[in-house]
Design a protein around this motif. Structure first.
Motif, PDB file in Angstrom:
ATOM      1  N   UNK A 140      11.916   3.251  -4.502  1.00  0.00           N
ATOM      2  CA  UNK A 140      11.335   4.577  -4.243  1.00  0.00           C
ATOM      3  C   UNK A 140      10.966   4.661  -2.769  1.00  0.00           C
ATOM      4  N   UNK A 141      10.912   5.880  -2.249  1.00  0.00           N
ATOM      5  CA  UNK A 141      10.547   6.088  -0.857  1.00  0.00           C
ATOM      6  C   UNK A 141       9.041   5.943  -0.672  1.00  0.00           C
ATOM      7  N   UNK A 142       8.643   5.622   0.552  1.00  0.00           N
ATOM      8  CA  UNK A 142       7.231   5.581   0.887  1.00  0.00           C
ATOM      9  C   UNK A 142       6.601   6.954   0.680  1.00  0.00           C
ATOM     10  N   UNK A 189       0.805  -1.219   0.000  1.00  0.00           N
ATOM     11  CA  UNK A 189       0.000   0.000   0.000  1.00  0.00           C
ATOM     12  C   UNK A 189       0.838   1.268   0.000  1.00  0.00           C
ATOM     13  N   UNK A 190       2.147   1.156   0.231  1.00  0.00           N
ATOM     14  CA  UNK A 190       2.970   2.352   0.409  1.00  0.00           C
ATOM     15  C   UNK A 190       3.482   2.951  -0.894  1.00  0.00           C
ATOM     16  N   UNK A 191       3.049   2.394  -2.048  1.00  0.00           N
ATOM     17  CA  UNK A 191       3.430   2.865  -3.384  1.00  0.00           C
ATOM     18  C   UNK A 191       4.912   2.665  -3.681  1.00  0.00           C
ATOM     19  N   UNK A 192       5.581   1.812  -2.912  1.00  0.00           N
ATOM     20  CA  UNK A 192       6.945   1.430  -3.283  1.00  0.00           C
ATOM     21  C   UNK A 192       6.937   0.391  -4.400  1.00  0.00           C
ATOM     22  N   UNK A 193       5.792  -0.206  -4.636  1.00  0.00           N
ATOM     23  CA  UNK A 193       5.575  -1.030  -5.819  1.00  0.00           C
ATOM     24  C   UNK A 193       4.886  -0.149  -6.854  1.00  0.00           C
ATOM     25  N   UNK A 194       5.582   0.265  -7.900  1.00  0.00           N
ATOM     26  CA  UNK A 194       5.056   1.282  -8.819  1.00  0.00           C
ATOM     27  C   UNK A 194       3.801   0.831  -9.556  1.00  0.00           C
ATOM     28  N   UNK A 195       2.684   1.552  -9.406  1.00  0.00           N
ATOM     29  CA  UNK A 195       1.457   1.205 -10.129  1.00  0.00           C
ATOM     30  C   UNK A 195       1.618   1.266 -11.649  1.00  0.00           C
ATOM     31  N   UNK A 196       2.572   2.056 -12.146  1.00  0.00           N
ATOM     32  CA  UNK A 196       2.768   2.179 -13.593  1.00  0.00           C
ATOM     33  C   UNK A 196       3.174   0.854 -14.230  1.00  0.00           C
TER      34      UNK A 196
END
Length: 294
Positions: A193-195, A95-102
Motif C-alpha cells: 500500500x502507498x504511504x 509509522x507510514x501505515x504501509x504495515x496494515x494495522x488490521x
C-alpha cells in the motif's frame, strides 16, 4: 490479560504520526483480553516529529517516546524499542501505515491461540515501486537466502524478544537476527500500500547501502564471489597469455584484486567496529507511558 507493546521507529514522520496513532489504537482496542502500549523511537528527526510525540504522550497515557541524540538508523531504533518494551507480545511496525494495522488482531490470535512464537507480515507484491527497485529487492533476498517480502513487521512472543536482545552486535541487521534466533513463525500475506503521507526515506542509494550491510552481516557470499572471480581469472589468463595484451591484463586483474580486497576489508571493518564496543544508540530525551491498559 496480555500486554501488547507496539514499537514504532520514526524518522521525519510528522505527516503520518497522527493518522498512525488513530488507526493503530482503534485496532488494538478490538483485541480481547489485552492491554497495550505504543513506544515511539525518534531516530534523530529534523522535522516536527518530536513535537507530535510529546503531544501524543500528553493526551494518550498509552504512549511513550525515546528520542536519540542523533540519527542512529532504523536498526538501532528497533533495538531500543525492544529493550524498552514491557509487553509479553511485541510488535514492530512502520509509522507510514504501509504495515496494515488490521493484521494486529490475527497476529495476536496466531500467538495466543495457535501457539506460534512469531507472526509476521509478508508483502506479496511491490505495486507502486519502479522495476529497477523491484528487481534489486528480489535479487537481494535471493542472495541472502530469505523469503522475498519478509520484512520487520511482526508480532513476537516475549521469549523470542529476549533471545533477540541477547544479540548485542553493533552492526545490526534485524531481518537476519529474526532468522538467526529461529522460533516458529506464521506468515500473513498482504498487498503493498502507498504511504498515507510524506515521502519515503529510502532511495536507491540508501537501500543499496542497507542491502550491503545485511549481506556483510549475515552472509559470506561476497567472499565466495571473490574466490570464484579469482579462479575464473586464473583460468582465463592462460587463454589470453599468447595474445599478451599487457595493459589490459594489468588493468583487469588489478581491478579484480581491488574488488576482492574490498570485500575482505569490509568484513575486517565490521570486526573493527564490534571491537570498539560502542553503544548502539544514545537517548537524549524520553517519556514513559503513564498506564498500559485499554
Amino acid at each position: 490479560m496480555h500486554c501488547i507493546s507496539v514499537i514504532v521507529p520514526c524518522f521525519n514522520e510528522e505527516d503520518v504520526l497522527q493518522a498512525f496513532h488513530q488507526e493503530v489504537t482503534k485496532e488494538l482496542q478490538t483485541i480481547d483480553h489485552t492491554t497495550y502500549e505504543l513506544i515511539f523511537v525518534n531516530d534523530g528527526s529534523s522535522d516536527h516529529t518530536q513535537d507530535i510525540l510529546e503531544s501524543l504522550s500528553q493526551v494518550d497515557p498509552h504512549c511513550s517516546y525515546y528520542t536519540f541524540s542523533r540519527n542512529f538508523g532504523k536498526e538501532a531504533a528497533m533495538y531500543a524499542g525492544l529493550k524498552q518494551a514491557k509487553g509479553d507480545l511485541v510488535v514492530i511496525m512502520d509509522a507510514d501505515l504501509q504495515h496494515p494495522p488490521r493484521l494486529l488482531k490475527p497476529m495476536a490470535h496466531a500467538i495466543l491461540d495457535e501457539h506460534y512464537d512469531c507472526c509476521a507480515g509478508k508483502r506479496i507484491d511491490r505495486q507502486g515501486e519502479g522495476k529497477l527497485r523491484n528487481f534489486l529487492s528480489h535479487s537481494f533476498y535471493k542472495i541472502i537466502h530469505m523469503q522475498d517480502g519478509a520484512g520487520d513487521f511482526r508480532m513476537m512472543s516475549r521469549q523470542m524478544v529476549d533471545a533477540i536482545l541477547e544479540c548485542k552486535e553493533y552492526n545490526r541487521y534485524m531481518k537476519g537476527i529474526f532468522s538467526f534466533v529461529g522460533f516458529d513463525t506464521k506468515w500473513i500475506p498482504f498487498h503493498n500500500v502507498e504511504r498515507v503521507g510524506g515521502r519515503s526515506k529510502w532511495n536507491l542509494k540508501s537501500l543499496f547501502t542497507y542491502a550491503l550491510q545485511g549481506i556483510y552481516s549475515f552472509s559470506d557470499a561476497p567472499i565466495q564471489w571473490c574466490m570464484g572471480i579469482g579462479l575464473i581469472s586464473l583460468l582465463a589468463s592462460f587463454v589470453f597469455l599468447p595474445i599478451r595484451p599487457i595493459v589490459f591484463f594489468l588493468m583487469f586483474f588489478g581491478g579484480l584484486q581491488i574488488l576482492c580486497l574490498s570485500a575482505i576489508g569490509e568484513y575486517a571493518s565490521k570486526c573493527y567496529l564490534e571491537s570498539k564496543n560502542r553503544p548502539i544508540y544514545i537517548i537524549k530525551k524520553q517519556s514513559q507511558a503513564r498506564e498500559i491498559q485499554k
